[in-house]
Scaffold this active site. Structure first.
Site, PDB file in Angstrom:
ATOM      1  N   CYS A  62     -32.521 -61.343  31.129  1.00 35.46           N
ATOM      2  CA  CYS A  62     -33.419 -59.963  29.857  1.00 35.46           C
ATOM      3  C   CYS A  62     -34.417 -62.161  29.582  1.00 35.46           C
ATOM      4  O   CYS A  62     -34.590 -62.359  28.725  1.00 35.46           O
ATOM      5  CB  CYS A  62     -32.537 -60.037  28.536  1.00 35.46           C
ATOM      6  SG  CYS A  62     -33.621 -59.032  27.389  1.00 35.46           S
ATOM      7  N   ASN A 105     -31.688 -60.354  38.117  1.00 33.36           N
ATOM      8  CA  ASN A 105     -31.506 -58.965  37.767  1.00 33.36           C
ATOM      9  C   ASN A 105     -32.784 -58.249  38.977  1.00 33.36           C
ATOM     10  O   ASN A 105     -34.155 -58.678  39.188  1.00 33.36           O
ATOM     11  CB  ASN A 105     -31.729 -58.921  36.483  1.00 33.36           C
ATOM     12  CG  ASN A 105     -32.979 -58.698  36.069  1.00 33.36           C
ATOM     13  OD1 ASN A 105     -34.479 -59.307  36.728  1.00 33.36           O
ATOM     14  ND2 ASN A 105     -34.120 -58.056  34.112  1.00 33.36           N
ATOM     15  N   HIS A 153     -35.587 -55.525  40.952  1.00 35.83           N
ATOM     16  CA  HIS A 153     -36.628 -55.563  40.513  1.00 35.83           C
ATOM     17  C   HIS A 153     -37.220 -54.420  41.466  1.00 35.83           C
ATOM     18  O   HIS A 153     -37.238 -55.180  42.987  1.00 35.83           O
ATOM     19  CB  HIS A 153     -37.974 -56.376  40.094  1.00 35.83           C
ATOM     20  CG  HIS A 153     -37.526 -56.530  38.671  1.00 35.83           C
ATOM     21  ND1 HIS A 153     -37.921 -56.101  37.317  1.00 35.83           N
ATOM     22  CD2 HIS A 153     -36.815 -57.714  38.509  1.00 35.83           C
ATOM     23  CE1 HIS A 153     -37.170 -56.662  36.033  1.00 35.83           C
ATOM     24  NE2 HIS A 153     -35.999 -57.984  36.662  1.00 35.83           N
ATOM     25  N   ASN A 213     -34.310 -51.621  37.924  1.00 41.33           N
ATOM     26  CA  ASN A 213     -36.106 -51.882  37.490  1.00 41.33           C
ATOM     27  C   ASN A 213     -36.678 -51.639  37.854  1.00 41.33           C
ATOM     28  O   ASN A 213     -37.773 -52.573  38.847  1.00 41.33           O
ATOM     29  CB  ASN A 213     -35.649 -53.266  36.560  1.00 41.33           C
ATOM     30  CG  ASN A 213     -34.751 -53.539  35.479  1.00 41.33           C
ATOM     31  OD1 ASN A 213     -34.523 -53.268  34.503  1.00 41.33           O
ATOM     32  ND2 ASN A 213     -34.075 -54.288  36.462  1.00 41.33           N
ATOM     33  N   GLU A 254     -36.290 -49.272  33.230  1.00 46.36           N
ATOM     34  CA  GLU A 254     -36.158 -50.725  33.100  1.00 46.36           C
ATOM     35  C   GLU A 254     -34.258 -49.647  33.981  1.00 46.36           C
ATOM     36  O   GLU A 254     -33.821 -48.689  32.992  1.00 46.36           O
ATOM     37  CB  GLU A 254     -35.536 -50.437  31.848  1.00 46.36           C
ATOM     38  CG  GLU A 254     -36.553 -52.383  31.337  1.00 46.36           C
ATOM     39  CD  GLU A 254     -36.297 -53.142  30.538  1.00 46.36           C
ATOM     40  OE1 GLU A 254     -34.667 -53.256  30.467  1.00 46.36           O
ATOM     41  OE2 GLU A 254     -37.124 -53.764  29.730  1.00 46.36           O
ATOM     42  N   CYS A 282     -41.217 -55.895  29.809  1.00 47.24           N
ATOM     43  CA  CYS A 282     -40.297 -56.286  30.235  1.00 47.24           C
ATOM     44  C   CYS A 282     -40.593 -57.762  31.187  1.00 47.24           C
ATOM     45  O   CYS A 282     -40.933 -57.413  31.563  1.00 47.24           O
ATOM     46  CB  CYS A 282     -39.268 -55.802  31.643  1.00 47.24           C
ATOM     47  SG  CYS A 282     -37.989 -56.049  32.128  1.00 47.24           S
ATOM     48  N   GLY A 308     -39.517 -57.869  34.288  1.00 43.32           N
ATOM     49  CA  GLY A 308     -40.535 -57.736  34.885  1.00 43.32           C
ATOM     50  C   GLY A 308     -42.132 -57.649  35.310  1.00 43.32           C
ATOM     51  O   GLY A 308     -42.327 -57.875  36.139  1.00 43.32           O
TER      52      GLY A 308
END
Ligand SMILES: N[C@H](CCC[C@H](N)C(=O)O)C(=O)O
Length: 269
Positions: free
Chosen positions: A79, A152, A154, A184, A202, A211, A214
């Protein structure tokens, strides 16, 4: 029994922070408790939870682990806005040396945070992974999105107008063969030279005001589309604020933006 919490945000991507240095308060934080804390009516309200725990990393420079959870209680690897809010908390509370880079351990590895002269925080987000393309749909609209991994997943796609993404009250439809653990989804518009705007839906939190990972994925996608040289910085405008992203010559992504802690208190949620 009550326990301490803080509320903070980075470009209005907001978090409940839970100091739990030795893990004795929350232990294995339940998804149910995360949902209760993040509930914007019955709880404190947030896009996610950052549990503040001492790291078990053998590197003595890595003192803290950011245990990030989405507002639905699911776990994510990383994050970006959260790392800035987490570092801001450590600085505010004197939990780290304020004159040295801050090493934050995450499920996507150690992220190094430094302070800029104008009070912002720069996070070395590490090396991105860029894969292929797949389709993303919202209602009857379908776009081709680039798969970028920042620790993560995307899916980044360009639109003519950010309103083309609709109300984003339900998750965009993705290819589960490409994103077996969800994704995401970022919608991007050009705003000028090295300047883009975005919205994000998200995984595990729904549409948020910002984000960080992101914004990194968006900047990477725009830089590739523009064939921009390494070392270029792109401005990313989000509903909640501005982030500046640089892709360095040694393939690291640097994200610079604000982070604040706005409240602290006790809760029994
Ligand atoms: N808001 C976060 C991203 C959380 C990603 C999470 N929704 C996931 O499941 O990957 C950020 O600033 O990077």
């Amino acid at each position: 029994m009550t326990y301490p919490f803080l509320k903070g945000h980075g470009t209005e991507n907001d978090f409940v922070l839970l100091p739990d240095h030795d893990g004795s308060i929350h232990g294995d934080l339940s998804a149910e408790r995360v949902r209760a804390l993040c509930d914007r009516r019955a709880g404190i309200g947030a896009d996610g939870v950052l549990r503040v725990v001492r790291s078990e990393n053998p590197d003595p420079a890595v003192e803290w682990f950011m245990d990030y959870r989405n507002s639905d209680g699911s776990i994510s690897e990383m994050c970006g806005n959260g790392v800035r809010a987490f570092a801001r908390h450590l600085l505010d509370e004197g939990l780290v040396d304020t004159t040295a880079p801050i090493h934050v351990d995450t499920r996507a590895g150690v992220k190094v945070v430094t302070q800029t002269e104008d009070g912002l925080l720069t996070v070395d987000m590490g090396e991105p992974k860029v894969f292929g393309q797949s389709e993303i749909s919202v209602g009857a609209e379908t776009w081709t999105a680039l798969h970028v991994d920042m620790g993560n997943p995307h899916a980044v796609l360009f639109v003519d107008d950010l309103a083309d993404a609709g109300d984003l009250l339900t998750p965009p439809v993705h290819d589960e063969r490409v994103y077996p653990h969800g994704v995401n989804v970022e919608f991007v518009v050009e705003k000028g030279k090295r300047h883009v705007g975005m919205r994000v839906h998200e995984r595990g939190s729904g549409e948020t005001r910002s984000c960080g990972t992101g914004a990194c994925a968006v900047a990477i996608t725009a830089m590739l589309a523009d064939d921009a040289p390494r070392g270029t910085t792109y401005r990313v405008d989000l509903p909640g604020g501005r982030l500046d992203i640089t892709w360095t010559a040694d393939n690291h992504i640097l994200m610079t933006g604000p982070a604040v802690v706005v409240a602290k208190g006790e809760t029994d949620l």
